[in-house]
Design a protein around this motif. Structure first.
Motif, mmCIF file in Angstrom:
data_model
loop_
_atom_site.group_PDB
_atom_site.id
_atom_site.type_symbol
_atom_site.label_atom_id
_atom_site.label_comp_id
_atom_site.label_asym_id
_atom_site.label_seq_id
_atom_site.Cartn_x
_atom_site.Cartn_y
_atom_site.Cartn_z
ATOM 1 N N ARG A 140 -24.736 42.734 21.244
ATOM 2 C CA ARG A 140 -24.083 43.626 22.202
ATOM 3 C C ARG A 140 -22.573 43.718 21.950
ATOM 4 O O ARG A 140 -21.840 44.314 22.729
ATOM 5 C CB ARG A 140 -24.359 43.179 23.630
ATOM 6 C CG ARG A 140 -25.852 43.276 23.952
ATOM 7 C CD ARG A 140 -26.149 43.719 25.332
ATOM 8 N NE ARG A 140 -25.489 44.947 25.761
ATOM 9 C CZ ARG A 140 -25.736 45.539 26.927
ATOM 10 N NH1 ARG A 140 -26.617 45.005 27.747
ATOM 11 N NH2 ARG A 140 -25.098 46.638 27.265
ATOM 12 N N ASP A 264 -20.084 46.729 31.567
ATOM 13 C CA ASP A 264 -18.994 47.710 31.490
ATOM 14 C C ASP A 264 -17.642 47.003 31.626
ATOM 15 O O ASP A 264 -16.716 47.255 30.856
ATOM 16 C CB ASP A 264 -19.140 48.755 32.602
ATOM 17 C CG ASP A 264 -20.439 49.529 32.486
ATOM 18 O OD1 ASP A 264 -20.852 49.804 31.339
ATOM 19 O OD2 ASP A 264 -21.043 49.841 33.527
ATOM 20 N N ASP A 340 -22.372 55.065 29.310
ATOM 21 C CA ASP A 340 -21.682 54.308 30.342
ATOM 22 C C ASP A 340 -20.392 53.767 29.732
ATOM 23 O O ASP A 340 -20.174 53.900 28.527
ATOM 24 C CB ASP A 340 -22.595 53.252 31.005
ATOM 25 C CG ASP A 340 -23.094 52.172 30.065
ATOM 26 O OD1 ASP A 340 -22.595 52.081 28.925
ATOM 27 O OD2 ASP A 340 -23.975 51.397 30.476
ATOM 28 N N ASP A 342 -19.395 50.972 28.853
ATOM 29 C CA ASP A 342 -19.682 50.042 27.770
ATOM 30 C C ASP A 342 -19.949 50.801 26.472
ATOM 31 O O ASP A 342 -19.273 50.589 25.447
ATOM 32 C CB ASP A 342 -20.887 49.182 28.189
ATOM 33 C CG ASP A 342 -21.442 48.332 27.068
ATOM 34 O OD1 ASP A 342 -20.663 47.929 26.184
ATOM 35 O OD2 ASP A 342 -22.662 48.050 27.092
HETATM 36 MN MN MN Z 1 -24.985 49.532 29.946
#
Ligand code: MN
Ligand code: UTP
Length: 583
Positions: A140, A264, A340, A342
């Motif tokens: 991520r 986020d 979003d 992020d």
């Molecule tokens: Mn997300």
């Protein structure tokens, strides 16, 4: 509120507001008993911030900031009321007393915070030992530094990891269950871990104390995020994820962006946007906003660009409307479909993301845009409907510039005369008898009414109430109950000052009225105060007598008066004669 009033009065008597403020900003002696400085609450070149020693009250002629020592702590150190009392008590070397139940509850809390911290340490430790967790964070795009800064962790699979680590005794188990980390089994004995095989996001309160966790599943599954339940430490509707880190990173939070998710906040932070916070899976509440506005005056709401995002934004607007004032700036940013913060900040850099703020909708634009969509503005009926619903919202705003601006804009958009809108706005105004509308009498060279003058003099120099020799007659005048209440309080506390007096109305609807009275200019010299005050009271006395006599006479013309009323009437008439003879 569990802090006894007597304590607050003692505290305000002990702390001198001049000394207190002087430790934060240097005060200069200027005129009479007033000290001046450049206002700490707005940007200015001249010194419009004044502090009065006898009144124990400060007031800024520039921005209107005002209050007593407690208010100064609230505004300057961004504390809430109990926190401000706590901080002042510490300065004064006093201990805040609370009622027995509050003491018991508060005593237990530090232990629970500590247990939370131990749990976070365990989860952090497990994360470093678990390749699956490290790989997830890497995939991520989360850096080691950010993992550390946000103390991200991993709760192992299995049912008893945390229970085994930290729940060695029954007392410890009970505490772990109290803060929602383990759950009592329905059948049989014992407890099991709430968080299993999840990436853990510790949640801090604004002071950095650990109060809860969010846990994300690594693969697919429900729920995607599991949050701590409501506990004595954790109230979802009050807390903001990331506020503590944002505040630690930035000396001043010039603006804050409010996003939806844990990830986020973290991704934005890692990319240099260190001023994002998230609600915890709930809609924005007044509590959230009140807290945020203690740190910043510019708030950017960030929403998905879809229908759900628009609906959530409209809901947020409705929460924020009654809180809006001229110093706040609120914007709405809608993100492109399917993105979003992020995902977006990973694609673009900090600068590009921040440029989006320039295109964000202002509160007023979003407001009119949304309402405009609900009516056909090409028809008269549609415009009337549009104006009616807009007015319903605009009414909730404080009567400041922002309200006038919206009203102006509404007049243009609905093609309705501004004066008409204004009278509509006033038509069902709250006509509460203790909320006095202040006009610019002084500016127009008109003297204030006797009642307003009496109120203002009393608030500014409470000792005047001790000059009154007899009780005031009843009256229906608006503001009169406030006068009686003031006199009652002062006669019970003959040495009370303005700052302490104001505490009686904290958080009540009369508070703004009292504040205005405290700073009303009356231009009466010190030596004339007593005479002016007694004169105003005498006038009021006469007015009330006349009104009382008229009321009873009118009643007598319709029906028989009660024995009591008859006596009252003859007493008042006698009193009036006596007053006339004295003049
Ligand atoms: Mn997300
Ligand atoms: P989202 O579903 O939009 O997820 O939830 P996200 O933040 O983009 O998460 P990633 O990127 O898939 O990891 C937004 C927020 O709503 C709350 C959480 O606070 C989450 O951050 N939420 C969501 C829950 O509380 N429970 C859920 O099951 C899902």
């Amino acid at each position: 509120m569990n802090i006894p009033r007597e304590f607050i009065e003692l505290l305000l008597a002990k702390v001198d507001v001049v000394d207190l403020i002087n430790t934060h900003i240097p005060l200069r002696k200027k005129s009479g008993s007033n000290y001046f400085a450049r206002c700490p609450f707005h940007n200015e070149k001249s010194a419009s911030f004044s502090v009065s020693q006898p009144k124990q009250f400060y007031y800024c002629f520039g921005c209107g900031a005002h209050g007593n020592a407690i208010d100064f702590m609230i505004q300057h150190d961004r504390l809430n009321f109990p926190e401000a009392v706590e901080a002042l008590a510490r300065l004064a070397g006093m201990e805040v007393p609370r009622d027995a139940t509050a003491v018991k509850k508060n005593d237990a809390l530090p232990g629970l915070h500590e247990l939370m911290t131990k749990a976070a340490d365990c989860y952090y430790d497990q994360m470093r030992k678990t390749k699956r967790a490290i790989d997830y964070l890497k995939q991520r795009g989360i850096s080691g530094a950010i993992t550390k800064q946000f103390q991200l962790g991993y709760a192992p699979a299995g049912w008893a990891y945390l229970n085994d680590q930290l729940g060695k005794t029954e007392t410890e188990k009970k505490q772990l269950a109290e803060i929602g980390l383990i759950i009592k089994k329905n059948e049989g004995q014992g407890y099991y871990d709430r968080f299993r095989d999840r990436i853990m996001f510790p949640i801090h309160d604004y002071r950095g104390r650990l109060i809860g966790f969010g846990g994300r599943i690594l693969d697919q599954g429900e729920p995607k995020y599991l949050n701590s339940p409501e506990t004595p430490l954790f109230q979802k509707g009050h807390e903001l994820y990331g506020l503590y880190q944002a505040q630690k990173q930035n000396r001043n939070l010039d603006r804050v962006i409010l996003v939806e998710g844990y990830m986020d906040v973290i991704a934005l932070f890692q990319h240099g946007i260190t001023y994002a916070v998230a609600t915890l899976g709930t809609a924005t509440t007044t509590h959230h906003l009140e807290r945020l506005f203690r740190y910043t005056s510019e708030l950017i709401f960030c929403f998905d660009g879809d229908e759900a995002g628009r609906t959530a934004a409209w809901r947020a607007l409705q929460v924020i409307f009654p809180m809006m004032n001229d110093t706040l700036q609120v914007k709405f940013l809608f993100l492109p479909d399917g993105e979003d913060p992020d995902s977006l900040v990973r694609k673009e850099d900090k600068t590009a993301f921040e440029q989006r703020f320039e295109t964000a909708l202002s509160l007023s634009t979003f407001f009119f845009q949304t309402l405009g969509k609900q009516s056909d503005l090409n028809t008269m009926e549609g415009r009337a409907r549009f104006a009616a619903s807009a007015l319903g919202h605009i009414k909730q705003l404080p009567p400041e510039l922002f309200q006038s601006i919206l009203l102006n804009e509404l007049s243009k958009r609905a093609r309705i005369d501004l004066a008409e809108l204004k009278s509509q706005l006033k038509s069902n105004d709250d006509t509460d008898s203790n909320v006095i509308v202040f006009t610019k009498e002084a500016a127009k060279g008109k003297a204030p009414t006797s009642l307003k003058l009496a109120l203002a003099l009393l608030v500014q120099q409470p000792s005047l109430a001790n000059e009154l020799s007899e009780a005031l007659p009843p009256s229906q005048l608006p503001g009169y109950p406030l006068l009686l209440k003031l006199i009652e309080i002062i006669q019970q506390n003959p040495h009370i000052n303005t700052g302490t007096l104001m505490e009686y109305w904290r958080g009540q609807k009369e508070e703004p009225t009292i504040a205005k009275l405290a700073q009303m200019e009356h231009l009466i010299p010190e030596s004339g105060l007593k005479n002016e005050f007694l004169g105003a009271i005498r006038k009021l006395f006469g007015l009330s007598l006349n009104a009382g006599i008229d009321r009873l006479l009118a009643k007598a013309a319709q029906e028989d008066l009660s024995e009591e009323e008859k006596q009252e009437l003859s007493r008042w008439i006698a009193k009036k004669k006596e007053d006339n003879n004295n003049q």
